[in-house]
Scaffold this motif. Sequence first.
Motif, mmCIF file in Angstrom:
data_model
loop_
_atom_site.group_PDB
_atom_site.id
_atom_site.type_symbol
_atom_site.label_atom_id
_atom_site.label_comp_id
_atom_site.label_asym_id
_atom_site.label_seq_id
_atom_site.Cartn_x
_atom_site.Cartn_y
_atom_site.Cartn_z
ATOM 1 N N ILE A 128 0.805 -1.113 0.046
ATOM 2 C CA ILE A 128 0.219 0.141 0.043
ATOM 3 C C ILE A 128 0.819 1.218 -0.036
ATOM 4 N N LEU A 129 1.879 1.460 0.717
ATOM 5 C CA LEU A 129 2.814 2.330 0.772
ATOM 6 C C LEU A 129 3.702 2.604 -0.532
ATOM 7 N N ALA A 130 4.002 1.470 -1.255
ATOM 8 C CA ALA A 130 4.589 1.491 -2.559
ATOM 9 C C ALA A 130 3.470 2.228 -3.671
ATOM 10 N N GLU A 131 2.441 1.851 -3.497
ATOM 11 C CA GLU A 131 0.989 2.239 -4.265
ATOM 12 C C GLU A 131 0.832 3.892 -4.064
ATOM 13 N N PHE A 132 1.202 4.235 -2.847
ATOM 14 C CA PHE A 132 0.849 5.719 -2.470
ATOM 15 C C PHE A 132 2.155 6.184 -3.235
ATOM 16 N N ILE A 133 3.533 5.837 -3.182
ATOM 17 C CA ILE A 133 4.643 6.815 -3.769
ATOM 18 C C ILE A 133 4.539 6.694 -5.268
ATOM 19 N N ALA A 134 3.821 5.575 -5.695
ATOM 20 C CA ALA A 134 3.601 5.325 -7.366
ATOM 21 C C ALA A 134 2.658 6.456 -7.854
ATOM 22 N N GLY A 135 1.808 6.492 -6.964
ATOM 23 C CA GLY A 135 0.711 7.703 -7.379
ATOM 24 C C GLY A 135 1.153 9.107 -7.302
ATOM 25 N N GLN A 136 2.406 9.325 -6.314
ATOM 26 C CA GLN A 136 2.692 10.817 -6.084
ATOM 27 C C GLN A 136 3.613 10.840 -7.367
ATOM 28 N N LEU A 137 4.369 9.904 -7.841
ATOM 29 C CA LEU A 137 5.430 9.985 -8.814
ATOM 30 C C LEU A 137 4.627 10.175 -10.203
ATOM 31 N N TYR A 197 8.253 -6.740 2.899
ATOM 32 C CA TYR A 197 8.786 -6.402 1.627
ATOM 33 C C TYR A 197 8.007 -6.311 0.448
ATOM 34 N N CYS A 198 8.270 -5.070 -0.421
ATOM 35 C CA CYS A 198 7.261 -5.347 -1.636
ATOM 36 C C CYS A 198 8.306 -4.764 -2.853
ATOM 37 N N SER A 199 8.046 -5.226 -3.973
ATOM 38 C CA SER A 199 8.806 -4.739 -5.184
ATOM 39 C C SER A 199 7.615 -4.399 -5.959
ATOM 40 N N TYR A 200 7.604 -3.086 -6.419
ATOM 41 C CA TYR A 200 6.394 -2.487 -7.318
ATOM 42 C C TYR A 200 7.199 -1.566 -8.352
ATOM 43 N N THR A 201 6.574 -1.888 -9.633
ATOM 44 C CA THR A 201 6.649 -1.203 -10.933
ATOM 45 C C THR A 201 5.737 -0.074 -11.183
ATOM 46 N N VAL A 202 6.074 1.138 -11.373
ATOM 47 C CA VAL A 202 5.169 2.068 -11.956
ATOM 48 C C VAL A 202 5.899 2.745 -13.283
ATOM 49 N N ARG A 203 4.499 2.939 -14.052
ATOM 50 C CA ARG A 203 4.911 3.468 -15.421
ATOM 51 C C ARG A 203 4.727 5.060 -15.603
ATOM 52 N N THR A 204 5.761 6.052 -15.681
ATOM 53 C CA THR A 204 5.602 7.333 -15.722
ATOM 54 C C THR A 204 5.952 7.720 -17.111
ATOM 55 N N ILE A 205 5.612 9.083 -17.491
ATOM 56 C CA ILE A 205 6.075 9.591 -18.827
ATOM 57 C C ILE A 205 7.463 9.420 -19.319
ATOM 58 N N TYR A 206 8.296 9.580 -18.185
ATOM 59 C CA TYR A 206 9.902 9.266 -18.272
ATOM 60 C C TYR A 206 10.086 7.789 -18.484
ATOM 61 N N GLY A 207 9.353 7.175 -18.316
ATOM 62 C CA GLY A 207 9.770 5.363 -18.275
ATOM 63 C C GLY A 207 9.375 4.752 -17.096
ATOM 64 N N ILE A 208 9.868 3.554 -16.870
ATOM 65 C CA ILE A 208 9.443 2.613 -15.808
ATOM 66 C C ILE A 208 10.373 2.929 -14.664
ATOM 67 N N LEU A 209 9.849 2.939 -13.845
ATOM 68 C CA LEU A 209 10.593 3.324 -12.245
ATOM 69 C C LEU A 209 10.144 1.934 -11.383
ATOM 70 N N GLY A 210 11.342 1.501 -10.675
ATOM 71 C CA GLY A 210 11.018 0.612 -9.495
ATOM 72 C C GLY A 210 11.035 1.034 -8.394
ATOM 73 N N ILE A 211 10.144 0.671 -7.403
ATOM 74 C CA ILE A 211 10.047 0.908 -5.972
ATOM 75 C C ILE A 211 10.130 -0.265 -5.075
ATOM 76 N N LYS A 212 10.924 -0.329 -4.217
ATOM 77 C CA LYS A 212 11.185 -1.301 -3.046
ATOM 78 C C LYS A 212 11.013 -0.536 -1.624
ATOM 79 N N VAL A 213 9.974 -1.519 -0.951
ATOM 80 C CA VAL A 213 9.931 -0.901 0.394
ATOM 81 C C VAL A 213 10.123 -2.047 1.281
ATOM 82 N N TRP A 214 10.901 -1.695 2.281
ATOM 83 C CA TRP A 214 11.188 -2.912 3.488
ATOM 84 C C TRP A 214 10.595 -2.098 4.798
ATOM 85 N N ILE A 215 9.907 -2.748 5.436
ATOM 86 C CA ILE A 215 9.290 -2.301 6.772
ATOM 87 C C ILE A 215 9.578 -3.135 7.900
#
Length: 220
Positions: A128-137, A197-215
């Motif tokens: 859920i935290l990675a999805e929040f960061i992806a929405g912000q990006l 742990y979570c590994s999340y991929t987000v597609r932006t206008i600049y390309g694909i970004l990878g987000i990793k979160v450890w809690i």
Amino acid sequence: MGQKINPLGFRLGTTQSHHSLWFAQSTNYSENLQEDKKIRDCIKNYIQKNIKISSSVEGIARIKIQKRIDLIQVKIYMGFPKLLIEGGGKPGRIEELQMNVQKKLNSVHRKLNIFITRIANAYGHPTILAEFIAGQLKNRVSFRKAMKKAIELTEQAGTKGVQVQIAGRIDGKEIARVEWIREGRVPLQTIRAKIDYCSYTVRTIYGILGIKVWIFVNKE
């Protein structure tokens, strides 16, 4: 040095358990594995298409599947279950989702049950935290501002520590790089430490970004 392993698989049998529980012969293993993927993809696609969320957070923490000979039980752990139960003002969302998944499986010999379980601290879960960061990006918010806000949300959830990493063409720079931030303790080499742990991929206008979160969460 430099050898990496998934923090969840590293802790199986101690602080982590499998998200799919079933037994199959070696000849049927691949079919059961593909069936699990169909169930998870169908649930995520249904929520993306039918539930409009202003924050772009689906709220799915994890999906657990338990199979028997004549029954499949699916538990959806959500941070915001009202979005699925009351989303769009249409009653019977869960029943509709259950019918869609049943059609995808194309099996009349097994009954399918779907349950919704609410997570107390939504932003204490890495997905859920990675999805929040992806929405912000996606909304072109500065990655540093997005990561600091994510750290604040995680601290409010009562966790012991959090680490966030973003990799790719951050802020549209031509050269890809890795940026990370950590707050509190995140003992990755301690097996008894409960690390989510979570590994999340987000597609932006600049390309694909990878987000990793450890809690580093408190013991339940």
